[in-house]
Design a protein around this motif. Sequence first.
Motif, PDB file in Angstrom:
ATOM      1  N   LYS A  59       0.815  -1.211   0.000  1.00  0.00           N
ATOM      2  CA  LYS A  59       0.000   0.000   0.000  1.00  0.00           C
ATOM      3  C   LYS A  59       0.855   1.270   0.000  1.00  0.00           C
ATOM      4  O   LYS A  59       0.332   2.382  -0.125  1.00  0.00           O
ATOM      5  N   GLU A  60       2.153   1.105   0.162  1.00  0.00           N
ATOM      6  CA  GLU A  60       3.068   2.266   0.117  1.00  0.00           C
ATOM      7  C   GLU A  60       4.359   1.824  -0.546  1.00  0.00           C
ATOM      8  O   GLU A  60       5.375   1.601   0.093  1.00  0.00           O
ATOM      9  N   GLU A  67       7.738   3.964 -11.244  1.00  0.00           N
ATOM     10  CA  GLU A  67       7.846   3.404 -12.590  1.00  0.00           C
ATOM     11  C   GLU A  67       6.500   3.000 -13.183  1.00  0.00           C
ATOM     12  O   GLU A  67       6.423   2.685 -14.371  1.00  0.00           O
ATOM     13  N   ASN A  68       5.432   2.999 -12.390  1.00  0.00           N
ATOM     14  CA  ASN A  68       4.167   2.427 -12.866  1.00  0.00           C
ATOM     15  C   ASN A  68       2.948   3.289 -12.583  1.00  0.00           C
ATOM     16  O   ASN A  68       1.816   2.810 -12.683  1.00  0.00           O
ATOM     17  N   ALA A  69       3.164   4.542 -12.247  1.00  0.00           N
ATOM     18  CA  ALA A  69       2.037   5.428 -11.974  1.00  0.00           C
ATOM     19  C   ALA A  69       1.127   5.539 -13.201  1.00  0.00           C
ATOM     20  O   ALA A  69       1.593   5.558 -14.348  1.00  0.00           O
ATOM     21  N   GLY A  70      -0.163   5.600 -12.946  1.00  0.00           N
ATOM     22  CA  GLY A  70      -1.123   5.855 -14.021  1.00  0.00           C
ATOM     23  C   GLY A  70      -1.478   4.670 -14.892  1.00  0.00           C
ATOM     24  O   GLY A  70      -2.191   4.821 -15.882  1.00  0.00           O
ATOM     25  N   LYS A  71      -0.994   3.472 -14.551  1.00  0.00           N
ATOM     26  CA  LYS A  71      -1.279   2.292 -15.352  1.00  0.00           C
ATOM     27  C   LYS A  71      -2.428   1.487 -14.728  1.00  0.00           C
ATOM     28  O   LYS A  71      -2.820   1.711 -13.586  1.00  0.00           O
ATOM     29  N   GLU A 371      -1.038   9.208 -10.160  1.00  0.00           N
ATOM     30  CA  GLU A 371      -1.801   8.123  -9.558  1.00  0.00           C
ATOM     31  C   GLU A 371      -0.863   6.974  -9.216  1.00  0.00           C
ATOM     32  O   GLU A 371       0.041   6.661  -9.981  1.00  0.00           O
ATOM     33  N   ARG A 372      -1.072   6.367  -8.083  1.00  0.00           N
ATOM     34  CA  ARG A 372      -0.207   5.249  -7.692  1.00  0.00           C
ATOM     35  C   ARG A 372      -0.239   4.147  -8.739  1.00  0.00           C
ATOM     36  O   ARG A 372      -1.179   4.030  -9.528  1.00  0.00           O
ATOM     37  N   GLY A 373       0.801   3.321  -8.738  1.00  0.00           N
ATOM     38  CA  GLY A 373       0.797   2.165  -9.612  1.00  0.00           C
ATOM     39  C   GLY A 373      -0.275   1.181  -9.185  1.00  0.00           C
ATOM     40  O   GLY A 373      -0.686   1.146  -8.017  1.00  0.00           O
TER      41      GLY A 373
END
Length: 412
Positions: A59-60, A67-71, A371-373
């Motif tokens: 969760k953190e 490397e994976n935000a917005g996916k 946005e988080r991965g």
Amino acid sequence: MGNRPLEGIRVVEMATFIAAPCTARFLADLGAEVIKVEPPMGDPLRYTAVNEGRPLDQKENTSYDLENAGKTCISLNTKSEEGREALEKLLATADVFICNWRQSPLKRAGLDWDTLHEKYPKLVYGYVSGYGEKGPDKDLPGFDFTAFYARGGILGPLRDKNSLPMLTVQGFGDHQVAMNLAAGVLAALFKAKMTGEGDHVVVSLFHSAIWDISLMLQASQYGADSTQYPMERWKLGNPLVLCYETADGQWLQIAMPQYDRHYPILMNAMGYPELADDARYYPQKNLIPNREEFSAWITAEFKKKTCDEWCKLLDANDLPYAIAQEWDSLLEDKQAWASDCFYEMSYSNGNKRTLVRPPVLFDQMGLPPYERGPYLGEQTKDILGELGYSAEAIDELIKSGAAIDMDPALRD
């Protein structure tokens, strides 16, 4: 968020760790829909917390989010017939495919460029390699520690001759490779939209490192001792582009590449006008046989004043420099915050962390949302449904292990 240049573009990513996923993350920032396909165990980057001194908490997960935000994420067992069928349905909808598998596994899986180009001729294929696709070492495993830092000519040569090699920073080469690949993929995507023909874009860690050091690598062919790295620092052809320690133990990097222009200004600013035209040190061609003597002198001079005193002196004379910041001060750098280098991420566990944005900003697009991965398998059901699977079929895929749903414990 409207006005993002890649809206309507679908990217399918099958990649692990940093370089290739970072490319896809940047494309997501530009508005592309990026679907990350992960195996049942997930991308190993989800589990590298100990390497980075962080708690292992999905969760953190700052490294994964970087490397994976917005996916979105679909988790498939592509070794199963049903999982592979779902992957093929997904690839048939894609504009771009991003991958960093080694070539032998790619060919065995039928995910190599030739195979996919025949099936999906419009598809742009972005590929990250350790050492490239040709040559005797094309199949070696490659990480930035090895292919980039070491073999690429950074770790061995770029140090003082009497010191240990630098402590490598994980991801340093990967991020450069990522942006190189993004540039190539965007060019190939433009061509594909114009002609209907996709292309195979290859970027390697090895070549990227050689490109990074290319100016001095090329110059080394002429044999001057000022280009034969590693060297003792006093042998550098221009001592006005070195880092010096100040009286309070800080390090100050000065940058005066036009030696003949900057040297007299610096000598006058330091309070030594008699040295401004001293024939031992000026012009630069006279300095070469006297470098060791001058280096010892200027090193001692910098230790006579504090960093703050030097900053004021250099500012007053419009001479370029920067303090060699450590990470605690960099995280609080007002210029970095003002220029949108950082983003404060709020996590569902209540913590807030500073994350870094990719270094390309657009005026009309504005800042993309950070946005988080996705959690492993977070959108598995949604993506399968979009591909035409019924709820019953999706449940069967999950039950058989061909597809993996998100761990219910991760639901916010």
